[in-house]
Write a protein that holds these residues in place. Structure first.
Motif, PDB file in Angstrom:
ATOM      1  N   VAL A  18       0.833  -1.198   0.000  1.00  0.00           N
ATOM      2  CA  VAL A  18       0.000   0.000   0.000  1.00  0.00           C
ATOM      3  C   VAL A  18       0.873   1.255   0.000  1.00  0.00           C
ATOM      4  O   VAL A  18       0.603   2.205  -0.731  1.00  0.00           O
ATOM      5  N   VAL A  19       1.935   1.251   0.785  1.00  0.00           N
ATOM      6  CA  VAL A  19       2.834   2.412   0.831  1.00  0.00           C
ATOM      7  C   VAL A  19       3.494   2.607  -0.530  1.00  0.00           C
ATOM      8  O   VAL A  19       3.601   3.737  -1.014  1.00  0.00           O
ATOM      9  N   GLY A  20       3.904   1.531  -1.176  1.00  0.00           N
ATOM     10  CA  GLY A  20       4.483   1.636  -2.513  1.00  0.00           C
ATOM     11  C   GLY A  20       3.505   2.231  -3.508  1.00  0.00           C
ATOM     12  O   GLY A  20       3.876   3.047  -4.355  1.00  0.00           O
ATOM     13  N   THR A  21       2.264   1.831  -3.401  1.00  0.00           N
ATOM     14  CA  THR A  21       1.228   2.393  -4.271  1.00  0.00           C
ATOM     15  C   THR A  21       1.037   3.874  -3.990  1.00  0.00           C
ATOM     16  O   THR A  21       0.892   4.678  -4.915  1.00  0.00           O
ATOM     17  N   LEU A  22       1.052   4.255  -2.728  1.00  0.00           N
ATOM     18  CA  LEU A  22       0.909   5.670  -2.386  1.00  0.00           C
ATOM     19  C   LEU A  22       2.057   6.499  -2.943  1.00  0.00           C
ATOM     20  O   LEU A  22       1.848   7.612  -3.421  1.00  0.00           O
ATOM     21  N   PHE A  23       3.279   5.952  -2.894  1.00  0.00           N
ATOM     22  CA  PHE A  23       4.416   6.656  -3.472  1.00  0.00           C
ATOM     23  C   PHE A  23       4.207   6.874  -4.975  1.00  0.00           C
ATOM     24  O   PHE A  23       4.552   7.921  -5.514  1.00  0.00           O
ATOM     25  N   ALA A  24       3.655   5.888  -5.658  1.00  0.00           N
ATOM     26  CA  ALA A  24       3.386   6.023  -7.084  1.00  0.00           C
ATOM     27  C   ALA A  24       2.311   7.065  -7.357  1.00  0.00           C
ATOM     28  O   ALA A  24       2.298   7.701  -8.409  1.00  0.00           O
TER      29      ALA A  24
END
Length: 71
Positions: A18-24
């Motif tokens: 989820v954090v990786g998606t938020l960074f994107a």
């Protein structure tokens, strides 16, 4: 700055996927905030890019959650 602060807070609450998606999504959030508060223009190609990035993030998060449950 707002998206990065939210990413940092989310890192302590949710999964890495989820954090990786938020960074994107940070550039998307920046574009939307610029449009909403600074009067920046969003072109059709930018709108399509925003939709594609959001869809990719949703798919990645969904697949990661699904794989986590299977494991």
């Amino acid at each position: 700055m707002v998206p990065y602060v939210l990413d940092t807070v989310a890192a302590g609450i949710v999964s890495a996927a989820v954090v990786g998606t938020l960074f994107a999504l940070d550039p998307v959030i920046g574009a939307i905030l610029g449009w909403a508060f600074s009067g920046d223009q969003i072109t059709w190609s930018m709108a399509v890019g925003i939709a594609l990035i959001a869809a990719a993030g949703a798919i990645i998060t969904w697949r990661g959650t699904k794989e986590s449950r299977a494991a």
